[in-house]
Motif scaffolding. Structure first.
Motif, PDB file in Angstrom:
ATOM      1  N   ALA A   1      -1.692   1.688   1.987  1.00 55.98           N
ATOM      2  CA  ALA A   1      -0.544   0.971   1.512  1.00 55.98           C
ATOM      3  C   ALA A   1       0.509   2.057   0.972  1.00 55.98           C
ATOM      4  CB  ALA A   1      -0.914  -0.141   0.798  1.00 55.98           C
ATOM      5  N   SER A   2       1.411   1.722   0.441  1.00 62.22           N
ATOM      6  CA  SER A   2       2.506   2.618  -0.056  1.00 62.22           C
ATOM      7  C   SER A   2       2.021   3.051  -1.472  1.00 62.22           C
ATOM      8  CB  SER A   2       3.937   1.833  -0.391  1.00 62.22           C
ATOM      9  OG  SER A   2       3.649   0.769  -1.127  1.00 62.22           O
ATOM     10  N   ASP A   3       1.205   2.235  -2.172  1.00 63.30           N
ATOM     11  CA  ASP A   3       1.027   2.703  -3.434  1.00 63.30           C
ATOM     12  C   ASP A   3      -0.476   2.812  -3.676  1.00 63.30           C
ATOM     13  OD1 ASP A   3       0.691   0.210  -3.107  1.00 63.30           O
ATOM     14  OD2 ASP A   3       1.092  -0.690  -5.212  1.00 63.30           O
TER      15      ASP A   3
ATOM     16  N   VAL B   1     -14.502  -5.200  -1.461  1.00 66.44           N
ATOM     17  CA  VAL B   1     -13.153  -4.531  -1.189  1.00 66.44           C
ATOM     18  C   VAL B   1     -12.786  -3.479  -2.295  1.00 66.44           C
ATOM     19  CG1 VAL B   1     -10.650  -4.643  -0.142  1.00 66.44           C
ATOM     20  CG2 VAL B   1     -12.547  -6.662   0.251  1.00 66.44           C
ATOM     21  N   LEU B   2     -12.817  -2.342  -1.917  1.00 70.05           N
ATOM     22  CA  LEU B   2     -12.542  -1.247  -2.902  1.00 70.05           C
ATOM     23  C   LEU B   2     -11.076  -0.863  -2.643  1.00 70.05           C
ATOM     24  CD1 LEU B   2     -16.087   0.811  -2.635  1.00 70.05           C
ATOM     25  CD2 LEU B   2     -15.499  -1.018  -3.982  1.00 70.05           C
ATOM     26  N   TYR B   3     -10.575  -0.341  -3.912  1.00 68.37           N
ATOM     27  CA  TYR B   3      -9.341   0.221  -3.664  1.00 68.37           C
ATOM     28  C   TYR B   3      -8.956   1.309  -4.520  1.00 68.37           C
ATOM     29  CZ  TYR B   3      -7.646  -2.203  -7.804  1.00 68.37           C
ATOM     30  OH  TYR B   3      -7.353  -2.777  -9.121  1.00 68.37           O
ATOM     31  N   THR B   4      -7.981   2.320  -4.643  1.00 66.04           N
ATOM     32  CA  THR B   4      -7.836   3.548  -5.226  1.00 66.04           C
ATOM     33  C   THR B   4      -6.425   3.780  -5.049  1.00 66.04           C
ATOM     34  OG1 THR B   4      -8.450   5.663  -5.997  1.00 66.04           O
ATOM     35  CG2 THR B   4      -8.275   5.104  -3.608  1.00 66.04           C
ATOM     36  N   GLY B   5      -6.059   4.270  -6.176  1.00 66.32           N
ATOM     37  CA  GLY B   5      -4.436   4.923  -6.017  1.00 66.32           C
ATOM     38  C   GLY B   5      -4.203   5.819  -5.000  1.00 66.32           C
ATOM     39  N   LYS B   6      -2.914   5.772  -4.552  1.00 66.30           N
ATOM     40  CA  LYS B   6      -2.579   6.910  -3.743  1.00 66.30           C
ATOM     41  C   LYS B   6      -1.848   8.031  -4.263  1.00 66.30           C
ATOM     42  CE  LYS B   6       0.106   7.426   0.889  1.00 66.30           C
ATOM     43  NZ  LYS B   6       0.990   6.709   1.672  1.00 66.30           N
TER      44      LYS B   6
ATOM     45  N   ASP C   1      -5.417   2.662   9.136  1.00 68.00           N
ATOM     46  CA  ASP C   1      -4.141   2.102   9.555  1.00 68.00           C
ATOM     47  C   ASP C   1      -3.561   1.888   8.139  1.00 68.00           C
ATOM     48  OD1 ASP C   1      -2.357   0.767  10.876  1.00 68.00           O
ATOM     49  OD2 ASP C   1      -3.646  -0.928  11.300  1.00 68.00           O
ATOM     50  N   GLY C   2      -2.217   1.700   8.627  1.00 69.26           N
ATOM     51  CA  GLY C   2      -1.148   1.232   7.515  1.00 69.26           C
ATOM     52  C   GLY C   2      -0.960  -0.122   7.098  1.00 69.26           C
TER      53      GLY C   2
END
Length: 621
Positions: A68-70, A86-91, A110-111
């Motif tokens: 994603a964008s962020d 579901v894991l997430y981290t900063g871009k 994918d975006g």
């Protein structure tokens, strides 16, 4: 008109309050649902550091990546420690080699295209729509509970009285039997409700209230319904405990609401069952100002405040009149006390006639015999006897109830069902037989006793291994000193027979001893039947219509003398019973052998044996 307007305003205000409660409920449920949803989402989504993300790429632990964008959204492979989450981290913008590393590790990526919803639509979908759904659900639930409970869940101040329409009580004075004096006391109230002008023309006022007092099961509630049925007016029925609530002031509010409704429906009858639940005396109440006392104060105020000429009559029932507050019993509140006592012989027979309606009875059934065999029984007991007899008839495949069914039903109520599976040893059976014949023989040979109806040694479910039944020849309202003394002799006749014949004593006389001691003690303390205390009252009866428990009115020193006098009476009665049985030892043995053979002897056969023995003795002389 002003009163009606005020009532409508109150009702509208109550409806508004109820609507507010539903809104609060919907808001609370909506918040709870969102909090639960947020909790669940937080458990399924986890934030990790960017360095941990690089490690997972190198170790080939990633199934898919969405950029994603962020932020970067990571889906771990199966078998890893974060499987299913579901894991997430900063871009990080400076990491230009991210795509190359993902390609090298064969990680699909994918975006994420973010669709921008309008703030208004988001607010409606996420907040307004769930709120409306829960609000509709809450209103539906409250309406359903309202119908079941007869009042709103939040309507704590509304009365819970059951309201019968003019023809719904289904009971009139024809359905009441054995309480002629009580009915006569209430006929005037019925006549006033029918013809109020006849009384108002002469200046007479309707009694505001009548208190029905009597033992449990005598028909107090049924009598109140009969008054309403005869008068053909609405009937408000509520128990005294229905006013008591855990919320302060709610009982008083219910009293107010009950009287407001009654005045709207006037002429009508308000019936408060078990009024002692709220009408207990305030004397010695150290707490003061509690919920029950507030409810009682409100009831007193309402009874003073309403106009009896409108035809609102208050009936109340209790079996504990001695605990009621004096302010409740004064003239102008409960003007009349109607005693609904245990029925006499004729009353019991009339009650039995009422209860056999709808029950198929044999033509040779003698209800008078049943009435004579049930002294002290109340209407509820007699109804139970008829029902037990009907059940026994069905059990024995009969189409109608016969006299045997009624006689057995009386014994079932008194002593329980026969317990033929309890097998006594020959020694125990012989001891029980002598014990019961001892009772019967003393009763038959003494002057001031009731005739013997039945002797049996068949064990009963209530614990009796055998019993002797005596039936009075007539209804008695006074008992002499001689009669009470002979009663004690009969009670002790069982133990006396064991001593005379078996030269030993057993535990079978425990109930006899208890009854004999209570009777002897009453002779000393209540009835003034001893020279020692003359006519001095040493005990008084409390809870007259319940257990009649005695209350002492004497010193500890006097109690010791009472024990001595009681023991003296018991010893004299015990000696007299032994003397009677010793003098008639042959008769005792003969009847006992017959009882052991047949297990049950009826009164006629028992008396025939005694008369035959007496005649043979006279012939020998």
């Amino acid at each position: 008109m002003l009163n009606n307007k005020n009532d409508k305003d109150k009702n509208n205000k109550f409806d508004d309050n109820k609507f507010k409660y539903i809104i609060y409920y919907a808001i609370a449920v909506t918040l709870v649902v969102f909090l639960i949803n947020d909790y669940v989402v937080n458990n399924q989504v986890k934030h990790i550091k960017y360095t941990e993300f690089n490690t997972m790429v190198q170790e080939n632990q990633i199934k898919e990546v969405q950029i994603a964008s962020d932020k970067i959204i990571i889906y771990p492979k199966e078998g890893t420690k974060d499987e299913g989450k579901v894991l997430y981290t900063g871009k990080i913008a400076e990491d230009e080699e991210l795509i190359e590393r993902l390609k090298k590790a064969n990680v699909p990526y994918d975006g994420v295209v973010v669709k921008q919803d309008s703030p208004i639509k988001s607010f409606i979908v996420n907040w307004v729509l769930p709120f409306l759904i829960f609000m509709a659900l809450g209103r539906f639930m409250f309406s359903k509970i309202d119908k079941k409970m007869g009042s709103g869940v939040m309507s704590f101040g509304k009365n819970t009285a059951k309201i019968y329409a003019e023809s719904e009580t289904g009971v009139t004075f024809k359905d009441m039997a054995g309480q002629e004096e009580a009915k006569e006391s209430l006929v005037e109230i019925v006549d006033f409700l029918h013809n109020p002008k006849k009384y108002s023309e002469i200046g007479a006022k309707l009694p505001k209230g009548a208190l029905l007092v009597g033992p449990p099961g005598t028909g107090k509630t049924l009598l109140a319904k009969a008054v309403a049925g005869e008068a053909k007016v609405p009937f408000f029925s509520i128990s005294g405990s229905g006013f008591v609530e855990m919320f302060v002031g709610m009982g008083a509010a219910r009293v107010r609401d009950l009287f407001n409704q009654a005045q709207e429906k006037a002429p009508c009858i308000i019936f408060i069952d078990e009024i002692d639940a709220i009408g207990k005396s305030r004397d010695g109440n150290l707490g003061g100002n509690d919920e029950r006392e507030q409810t009682l104060n409100q009831l007193l105020a309402e009874m003073d405040g309403f106009d009896s000429s409108k035809g609102v009559v208050i009936l109340a029932a209790t079996n504990r009149p001695e605990v009621l507050d004096k302010a409740l019993l004064r003239p102008g509140r409960f003007d009349r006390r109607v005693i609904v006592d245990r029925p006499d012989l004729n009353g019991r027979e009339e009650i039995l006639k009422v209860h056999i309606k709808g029950v198929k009875m044999s033509e040779d059934v003698d209800l008078n015999a049943v009435a004579r065999s049930t002294p002290g029984a109340v209407g509820a007991d007699l109804a139970n006897i008829i029902n037990e007899a009907a059940l026994r008839a069905v059990k024995n495949n009969r189409k109608e109830v016969i006299q045997e069914d009624l006689n057995e039903a009386v014994e079932v109520i008194i002593a329980g069902k026969e317990k033929r599976d309890r097998i006594l040893s020959p020694k125990e059976k012989r001891a029980v037989a002598f014990h019961e014949v001892g009772h019967a023989l003393v009763a038959a040979l003494l002057t001031n006793t009731d005739p013997v109806h039945k002797i049996t040694i068949v064990p009963r479910t209530m614990g009796a291994l055998g019993y002797t039944m005596q039936l009075p020849t007539e209804e008695k309202y006074l008992i002499t000193k001689e009669e009470m003394f002979d009663q004690i002799c009969v009670m002790l006749g069982g133990r006396a027979a064991e001593e005379v014949v078996l030269n030993s004593i057993s535990t079978g006389a425990s109930n006899d001893i208890e009854k004999a001691t209570a009777t002897a003690r009453s002779m000393v303390t209540i009835y003034g039947m001893t020279e020692k205390f003359d006519m001095m009252g040493l005990e008084s009866t409390s809870n007259r219509y319940l257990d009649g428990r005695p209350v002492k009115n004497c010193s500890a020193e006097t109690e010791a003398i009472i024990d001595e006098e009681t023991l003296k009476i018991i010893k004299e009665a015990h000696k007299k019973a032994i003397d009677v049985l010793t003098e008639n030892r042959e008769l005792l043995d003969k009847i006992t052998e017959r009882l052991l053979e047949k297990e049950t002897i009826m009164g006629d056969e028992f008396m025939a044996i005694i008369k035959g023995e007496e005649e043979s003795a006279q012939e020998e002389e």
